[in-house]
Design a protein around this motif. Structure first.
Motif, PDB file in Angstrom:
ATOM      1  N   ILE A 130       0.920  -1.273  -0.044  1.00 56.70           N
ATOM      2  CA  ILE A 130      -0.201   0.171  -0.102  1.00 56.70           C
ATOM      3  C   ILE A 130       0.881   1.245   0.014  1.00 56.70           C
ATOM      4  O   ILE A 130       0.721   2.129  -0.590  1.00 56.70           O
ATOM      5  N   TYR A 131       1.767   1.246   0.925  1.00 58.37           N
ATOM      6  CA  TYR A 131       2.768   2.484   1.121  1.00 58.37           C
ATOM      7  C   TYR A 131       3.399   2.950  -0.114  1.00 58.37           C
ATOM      8  O   TYR A 131       3.818   3.688  -0.751  1.00 58.37           O
ATOM      9  N   PHE A 132       4.370   1.488  -0.714  1.00 55.38           N
ATOM     10  CA  PHE A 132       5.147   2.109  -2.041  1.00 55.38           C
ATOM     11  C   PHE A 132       4.273   2.065  -3.272  1.00 55.38           C
ATOM     12  O   PHE A 132       4.714   2.732  -4.089  1.00 55.38           O
ATOM     13  N   THR A 133       3.205   1.692  -3.145  1.00 55.58           N
ATOM     14  CA  THR A 133       2.233   2.013  -4.450  1.00 55.58           C
ATOM     15  C   THR A 133       2.020   3.497  -4.375  1.00 55.58           C
ATOM     16  O   THR A 133       2.006   4.138  -5.300  1.00 55.58           O
ATOM     17  N   PHE A 134       1.548   3.983  -3.258  1.00 55.89           N
ATOM     18  CA  PHE A 134       1.591   5.550  -2.932  1.00 55.89           C
ATOM     19  C   PHE A 134       2.931   6.362  -3.445  1.00 55.89           C
ATOM     20  O   PHE A 134       2.672   7.179  -4.173  1.00 55.89           O
ATOM     21  N   ILE A 135       3.975   5.804  -3.018  1.00 55.82           N
ATOM     22  CA  ILE A 135       5.423   6.486  -3.151  1.00 55.82           C
ATOM     23  C   ILE A 135       5.481   6.404  -4.641  1.00 55.82           C
ATOM     24  O   ILE A 135       6.115   7.234  -5.213  1.00 55.82           O
ATOM     25  N   GLY A 136       5.008   5.280  -5.500  1.00 58.52           N
ATOM     26  CA  GLY A 136       5.377   5.134  -6.684  1.00 58.52           C
ATOM     27  C   GLY A 136       4.497   6.128  -7.603  1.00 58.52           C
ATOM     28  O   GLY A 136       5.058   6.598  -8.622  1.00 58.52           O
ATOM     29  N   LEU A 137       3.335   6.230  -6.999  1.00 61.27           N
ATOM     30  CA  LEU A 137       2.417   7.296  -7.583  1.00 61.27           C
ATOM     31  C   LEU A 137       3.010   8.778  -7.662  1.00 61.27           C
ATOM     32  O   LEU A 137       2.997   9.668  -8.452  1.00 61.27           O
ATOM     33  N   VAL A 138       3.218   8.983  -6.373  1.00 66.18           N
ATOM     34  CA  VAL A 138       4.080  10.556  -6.033  1.00 66.18           C
ATOM     35  C   VAL A 138       5.190  10.450  -6.879  1.00 66.18           C
ATOM     36  O   VAL A 138       5.161  11.773  -7.628  1.00 66.18           O
ATOM     37  N   ALA A 139       5.964   9.456  -7.294  1.00 69.90           N
ATOM     38  CA  ALA A 139       7.393  10.009  -8.060  1.00 69.90           C
ATOM     39  C   ALA A 139       6.783   9.566  -9.506  1.00 69.90           C
ATOM     40  O   ALA A 139       7.505  10.468 -10.353  1.00 69.90           O
ATOM     41  N   PHE A 140       5.808   8.768  -9.961  1.00 77.67           N
ATOM     42  CA  PHE A 140       5.759   8.649 -11.371  1.00 77.67           C
ATOM     43  C   PHE A 140       4.670   9.087 -11.847  1.00 77.67           C
ATOM     44  O   PHE A 140       4.405   9.292 -13.229  1.00 77.67           O
ATOM     45  N   ALA A 141       3.613   9.412 -11.167  1.00 74.85           N
ATOM     46  CA  ALA A 141       2.627  10.088 -11.668  1.00 74.85           C
ATOM     47  C   ALA A 141       1.791  11.056 -10.617  1.00 74.85           C
ATOM     48  O   ALA A 141       0.715  10.861 -10.136  1.00 74.85           O
ATOM     49  N   PRO A 142       2.605  12.065 -10.529  1.00 69.26           N
ATOM     50  CA  PRO A 142       1.952  13.152  -9.386  1.00 69.26           C
ATOM     51  C   PRO A 142       0.568  13.742  -9.962  1.00 69.26           C
ATOM     52  O   PRO A 142      -0.087  14.071  -9.048  1.00 69.26           O
ATOM     53  N   ALA A 143       0.354  13.893 -11.302  1.00 66.55           N
ATOM     54  CA  ALA A 143      -0.694  14.686 -11.633  1.00 66.55           C
ATOM     55  C   ALA A 143      -1.983  13.732 -11.243  1.00 66.55           C
ATOM     56  O   ALA A 143      -3.201  14.257 -11.009  1.00 66.55           O
ATOM     57  N   VAL A 144      -1.733  12.367 -11.179  1.00 70.45           N
ATOM     58  CA  VAL A 144      -3.115  11.705 -10.461  1.00 70.45           C
ATOM     59  C   VAL A 144      -3.513  12.138  -9.158  1.00 70.45           C
ATOM     60  O   VAL A 144      -4.613  12.273  -9.022  1.00 70.45           O
ATOM     61  N   LEU A 145      -2.480  12.443  -8.407  1.00 74.66           N
ATOM     62  CA  LEU A 145      -2.738  12.539  -6.835  1.00 74.66           C
ATOM     63  C   LEU A 145      -3.159  14.061  -6.824  1.00 74.66           C
ATOM     64  O   LEU A 145      -3.759  14.465  -5.955  1.00 74.66           O
ATOM     65  N   ALA A 146      -2.982  14.846  -7.994  1.00 73.34           N
ATOM     66  CA  ALA A 146      -3.013  16.362  -7.948  1.00 73.34           C
ATOM     67  C   ALA A 146      -4.555  16.423  -8.405  1.00 73.34           C
ATOM     68  O   ALA A 146      -5.111  17.758  -8.184  1.00 73.34           O
ATOM     69  N   THR A 147      -5.246  15.514  -8.831  1.00 71.12           N
ATOM     70  CA  THR A 147      -6.397  15.788  -9.482  1.00 71.12           C
ATOM     71  C   THR A 147      -7.449  16.073  -8.516  1.00 71.12           C
ATOM     72  O   THR A 147      -7.579  15.029  -7.507  1.00 71.12           O
ATOM     73  N   PRO A 148      -8.342  17.079  -8.634  1.00 69.45           N
ATOM     74  CA  PRO A 148      -9.334  17.118  -7.590  1.00 69.45           C
ATOM     75  C   PRO A 148     -10.342  16.072  -7.487  1.00 69.45           C
ATOM     76  O   PRO A 148     -10.714  15.340  -8.623  1.00 69.45           O
ATOM     77  N   ILE A 149     -11.087  15.657  -6.365  1.00 66.70           N
ATOM     78  CA  ILE A 149     -11.890  14.753  -6.529  1.00 66.70           C
ATOM     79  C   ILE A 149     -13.281  15.128  -7.317  1.00 66.70           C
ATOM     80  O   ILE A 149     -14.140  14.173  -7.636  1.00 66.70           O
ATOM     81  N   ALA A 150     -13.612  16.491  -7.054  1.00 67.67           N
ATOM     82  CA  ALA A 150     -14.844  16.938  -8.096  1.00 67.67           C
ATOM     83  C   ALA A 150     -14.247  18.477  -8.597  1.00 67.67           C
ATOM     84  O   ALA A 150     -13.553  18.877  -8.091  1.00 67.67           O
ATOM     85  N   SER A 151     -15.069  18.670  -9.748  1.00 61.29           N
ATOM     86  CA  SER A 151     -14.729  19.891 -10.401  1.00 61.29           C
ATOM     87  C   SER A 151     -14.648  21.188  -9.372  1.00 61.29           C
ATOM     88  O   SER A 151     -15.822  21.231  -8.599  1.00 61.29           O
ATOM     89  N   GLY A 152     -13.802  21.873  -9.136  1.00 58.46           N
ATOM     90  CA  GLY A 152     -13.759  22.948  -8.358  1.00 58.46           C
ATOM     91  C   GLY A 152     -13.449  22.877  -6.788  1.00 58.46           C
ATOM     92  O   GLY A 152     -13.428  23.654  -6.047  1.00 58.46           O
ATOM     93  N   SER A 153     -12.996  21.392  -6.518  1.00 55.76           N
ATOM     94  CA  SER A 153     -12.775  20.827  -4.921  1.00 55.76           C
ATOM     95  C   SER A 153     -11.433  21.282  -4.726  1.00 55.76           C
ATOM     96  O   SER A 153     -10.589  21.070  -5.609  1.00 55.76           O
ATOM     97  N   ALA A 154     -11.419  21.479  -3.451  1.00 54.57           N
ATOM     98  CA  ALA A 154      -9.917  21.964  -2.803  1.00 54.57           C
ATOM     99  C   ALA A 154      -9.095  20.701  -2.534  1.00 54.57           C
ATOM    100  O   ALA A 154      -8.200  20.525  -2.464  1.00 54.57           O
ATOM    101  N   ILE A 155     -10.189  19.296  -2.536  1.00 63.46           N
ATOM    102  CA  ILE A 155      -9.565  18.228  -1.864  1.00 63.46           C
ATOM    103  C   ILE A 155      -9.367  17.181  -3.014  1.00 63.46           C
ATOM    104  O   ILE A 155      -9.828  17.295  -4.065  1.00 63.46           O
TER     105      ILE A 155
END
Length: 105
Positions: free
Chosen positions: A39-64
């Protein structure tokens, strides 16, 4: 008056039920540790290789973002894995420990 007798640790270690208890605890602990590491290293892999995925808002105009939800999910998974360990140990391992205590005392 001292009623305690010294424990014969060698005799306890040679018992089949003690070895079985150790094997079950090790298997459970390793399985849960591997699950948390995945679980943890999958998250770290996303941070390293696909940060745009994690930066995507959960809804249009959402700060989360997806990253915040993912981070909370990782923390919750730690609690869930701990609860799994406690439940399994209470249901299966505690009786084995009690039996060994009876033998030792």
């Amino acid at each position: 008056m001292d009623t305690h007798r010294p424990l014969d640790l060698r005799a306890i270690a040679e018992r089949r039920d003690f070895r079985e208890l150790c094997a079950k605890r090790k298997r459970l602990g390793n399985s849960l540790a591997i699950a948390m590491a995945v679980i943890y290293f999958t998250f770290i892999g996303l941070v390293a290789f696909a940060p745009a995925v994690l930066a995507t808002p959960i809804a249009s105009g959402s700060a989360i973002s997806v990253g915040i939800i993912t981070g909370v999910g990782i923390m919750i998974s730690g609690f869930v894995l701990t609860a799994i360990y406690v439940a399994y140990a209470s249901a299966h391992l505690d009786a084995m420990v009690d039996a060994l205590k009876e033998f030792a005392l």
